[in-house]
Design a protein around this motif. Structure first.
Motif, PDB file in Angstrom:
ATOM      1  N   HIS A 117      -3.282   2.909 -12.089  1.00 17.31           N
ATOM      2  CA  HIS A 117      -4.098   2.435 -10.958  1.00 17.31           C
ATOM      3  C   HIS A 117      -3.333   1.511 -10.010  1.00 17.31           C
ATOM      4  O   HIS A 117      -3.933   0.669  -9.353  1.00 17.31           O
ATOM      5  CB  HIS A 117      -5.362   1.722 -11.461  1.00 17.31           C
ATOM      6  N   PHE A 118      -2.008   1.679  -9.914  1.00 20.58           N
ATOM      7  CA  PHE A 118      -1.204   0.887  -8.990  1.00 20.58           C
ATOM      8  C   PHE A 118      -0.945   1.658  -7.703  1.00 20.58           C
ATOM      9  O   PHE A 118      -0.793   2.875  -7.716  1.00 20.58           O
ATOM     10  CB  PHE A 118       0.126   0.494  -9.633  1.00 20.58           C
ATOM     11  N   GLU A 119      -0.870   0.903  -6.600  1.00 23.10           N
ATOM     12  CA  GLU A 119      -0.563   1.465  -5.289  1.00 23.10           C
ATOM     13  C   GLU A 119       0.620   0.694  -4.698  1.00 23.10           C
ATOM     14  O   GLU A 119       0.895  -0.440  -5.094  1.00 23.10           O
ATOM     15  CB  GLU A 119      -1.783   1.345  -4.355  1.00 23.10           C
ATOM     16  N   PRO A 120       1.349   1.289  -3.741  1.00 25.45           N
ATOM     17  CA  PRO A 120       2.470   0.563  -3.116  1.00 25.45           C
ATOM     18  C   PRO A 120       2.028  -0.771  -2.531  1.00 25.45           C
ATOM     19  O   PRO A 120       0.944  -0.883  -1.948  1.00 25.45           O
ATOM     20  CB  PRO A 120       2.959   1.529  -2.034  1.00 25.45           C
ATOM     21  N   LEU A 121       2.861  -1.762  -2.652  1.00 25.41           N
ATOM     22  CA  LEU A 121       2.523  -3.108  -2.181  1.00 25.41           C
ATOM     23  C   LEU A 121       2.324  -3.148  -0.671  1.00 25.41           C
ATOM     24  O   LEU A 121       1.613  -4.020  -0.154  1.00 25.41           O
ATOM     25  CB  LEU A 121       3.632  -4.086  -2.594  1.00 25.41           C
ATOM     26  N   THR A 122       2.927  -2.197   0.049  1.00 22.88           N
ATOM     27  CA  THR A 122       2.814  -2.190   1.510  1.00 22.88           C
ATOM     28  C   THR A 122       1.373  -2.012   1.988  1.00 22.88           C
ATOM     29  O   THR A 122       1.070  -2.296   3.143  1.00 22.88           O
ATOM     30  CB  THR A 122       3.680  -1.050   2.093  1.00 22.88           C
ATOM     31  N   GLN A 123       0.496  -1.557   1.105  1.00 21.12           N
ATOM     32  CA  GLN A 123      -0.906  -1.377   1.479  1.00 21.12           C
ATOM     33  C   GLN A 123      -1.709  -2.668   1.361  1.00 21.12           C
ATOM     34  O   GLN A 123      -2.898  -2.691   1.667  1.00 21.12           O
ATOM     35  CB  GLN A 123      -1.542  -0.305   0.595  1.00 21.12           C
ATOM     36  N   PHE A 124      -1.068  -3.755   0.912  1.00 22.39           N
ATOM     37  CA  PHE A 124      -1.778  -5.012   0.662  1.00 22.39           C
ATOM     38  C   PHE A 124      -1.098  -6.150   1.421  1.00 22.39           C
ATOM     39  O   PHE A 124       0.027  -6.019   1.902  1.00 22.39           O
ATOM     40  CB  PHE A 124      -1.795  -5.327  -0.839  1.00 22.39           C
ATOM     41  N   ALA A 125      -1.812  -7.253   1.490  1.00 19.15           N
ATOM     42  CA  ALA A 125      -1.270  -8.454   2.138  1.00 19.15           C
ATOM     43  C   ALA A 125      -1.450  -9.639   1.196  1.00 19.15           C
ATOM     44  O   ALA A 125      -2.416 -10.406   1.324  1.00 19.15           O
ATOM     45  CB  ALA A 125      -1.973  -8.703   3.473  1.00 19.15           C
TER      46      ALA A 125
END
Length: 492
Positions: A318-326
């Motif tokens: 359930h991990f997504e690339p960090l670029t999608q978060f702030a």
């Protein structure tokens, strides 16, 4: 040119012969299991093992001195076993070698040959040890406790069992138990003679020791654990929900309905002491106990770089690339200060979307956790630790959060697993191998004393300090008021 009748029949006969040959393989006797490895064979397996660790172990990256320690252990093994090594002994040495990683995801399959085991089940009881038979009854009713094995106190056997455990798991009784069962292995570790009998020293209320000699079996099967219903009514406003397979909650509608019924009570006691699985469905339900959702990720993760791995390696977790978060600036700074070129870029795990559930405004969650709470259960424990309406009870988790890499040693056939990724908390601090501490520590290797636990979480009382409740949890067991088995219980 189309094939004629003769060609078709010939092909059919050929296929029939191939099928017969394949079926004939099942009639051949299985090759005898290898009992010994030559030093050359041992070196071959150890070379493969070290190569796999260097390429795939995420925990190897965390300790700059670990490779030198592994090399020293390897040299010691090669010096000690100049001619050959028994498969059972090799399995034990591999366990000790992997203990240097401090990786809670390490698994070593027990494909070794049968070996003498303890002809009883040890069960700790305060400062004593019960000696139980295969029906979980005392070996002898008049002398139910055991103090010595082969003339040596059990504390000494525990000390030897620690040799096969990572440093952070030593002196943990639940972690020692499987190794205490390996009688012949511990005998060899201590330099004792391996024999067909074992001397047990039992005692009772009068403290008079009694020595009995029992034949050593190759296998000891203890009575299976009693099956608990998925949800039980402990009191009018208190429900107990027990779950071991976290993936089941995603696919079983009846189990979901049972969970919703349990959550409608003022207090939900959720037993995840032996829970495993990767589905985040349970966390979607339990998020209703959180007062306000955060826009920040639940945690972070990275995996060990490898040419064979794709960028979506952590997606099943359930991990997504960090670029999608702030992330907040302090968190981003903490992530940036951990470059680790052998690990991948950072990934973030978002807080899952909530499933609508009716939870009383003043409803509380009591989460039972322990060392066997793994994988997704670790994230549930970590998240609930920060909820004002949640109380964690039990023992610390182990921090088994990584995605596993599986491989097999070519000569011995040992099947192994290691963590190929690491999990970090919402502040960017390492969570893998560390785990989550409960608010109230209780041993998880014995049945809980429900009367004391109920008095602690009673709706009529406010939550008190753990030290105030320790004495109440020592009260005798109470009879559960009712039980309603769910589909999950029926399947077991």
């Amino acid at each position: 040119m189309k094939p004629g009748f003769r060609e078709i029949v010939s092909c059919f006969i050929l296929l029939l012969l191939i099928s017969c040959l394949q079926l004939g393989r099942f009639l051949l006797p299985e090759p005898a299991k290898k009992e010994l490895l030559s030093q050359r064979q041992m070196k071959t397996d150890l070379t493969v093992l070290v190569k796999q660790l260097q390429q795939h172990s995420a925990f190897l990256v965390l300790d700059p001195d670990i490779e030198s320690r592994l090399e020293k252990r390897l040299q010691r093994l090669k010096q000690e076993y100049r001619d050959s090594i028994a498969i059972n002994r090799f399995t034990a040495e591999v366990n000790k070698l992997l203990g240097e990683l401090k990786d809670p995801g390490v698994r070593v399959s027990q494909t070794a040959l049968p070996s003498g085991v303890l002809p009883l089940r040890l069960k700790p009881m305060e400062d004593k040890w019960l000696a139980l038979n295969d029906k979980d009854e005392p070996l002898q009713n008049d002398t139910p406790f055991i103090s010595h094995i082969d003339g040596l106190p059990i504390s000494h056997w525990q000390k030897i069992a620690n040799h096969f455990l990572p440093p952070e798991q030593r002196n943990s009784v639940p972690m020692q138990m499987p190794w205490l069962q390996q009688l012949d292995l511990l005998r060899r570790e201590m330099g004792l003679r391996v024999k067909d009998e074992v001397l047990l020293t039992l005692y009772g209320a009068d403290l008079q020791p009694q020595n009995i000699e029992v034949k050593v079996p190759q296998q000891f099967l203890s009575a299976p654990l009693s099956i608990l219903a998925s949800w039980q009514q402990l009191a009018p406003e208190i429900a107990l929900f027990t779950l071991t397979d976290l993936n089941a909650i995603e696919t079983d509608p009846q189990l979901q309905q049972d969970l919703l019924r349990a959550m409608s009570h003022h207090i939900l006691v959720l037993d995840l002491r032996h829970a495993h699985g990767f589905s985040d469905s349970l966390l979607q339900f339990l998020g209703n106990y959180q007062d306000g959702l955060s826009s920040q990720p639940l945690g972070y993760g990275r995996y060990r770089r490898s040419p064979q791995l794709r960028r979506d390696f952590l997606r099943p977790l359930h991990f997504e690339p960090l670029t999608q978060f702030a992330p907040f600036p302090p968190v981003q700074a903490a992530l940036d200060n951990q470059p680790q070129p052998n690990l991948s870029h950072w990934y973030a795990r978002p807080i899952p979307k909530l499933v609508a559930a009716t939870v009383p405004d003043s409803g509380r969650l009591v989460l039972l956790i322990g060392p066997d709470c793994r994988q997704e259960c670790e994230w549930i424990a970590y998240a609930a630790k920060r909820w004002r309406r949640a109380l964690l009870v039990g023992e610390p988790t182990r921090g088994d959060l990584g995605r596993l890499h599986h491989f097999t040693l070519p000569v011995s056939g040992l099947k192994l697993s290691i963590s190929a990724s690491l999990g970090y908390d919402g502040y960017g601090q390492l969570l893998s191998g560390i785990g989550t501490e409960p608010d109230l520590q209780l041993p998880t290797d014995a049945p809980l004393q429900w009367q004391g636990l109920l008095s602690l979480i009673s709706p009529e009382q406010r939550l008190r300090k753990p030290t105030d409740a320790q004495s109440e949890l020592a009260l005798p067991n109470t009879q559960l008021s009712s039980a309603t088995p769910s589909s999950a219980a029926r399947q077991h």
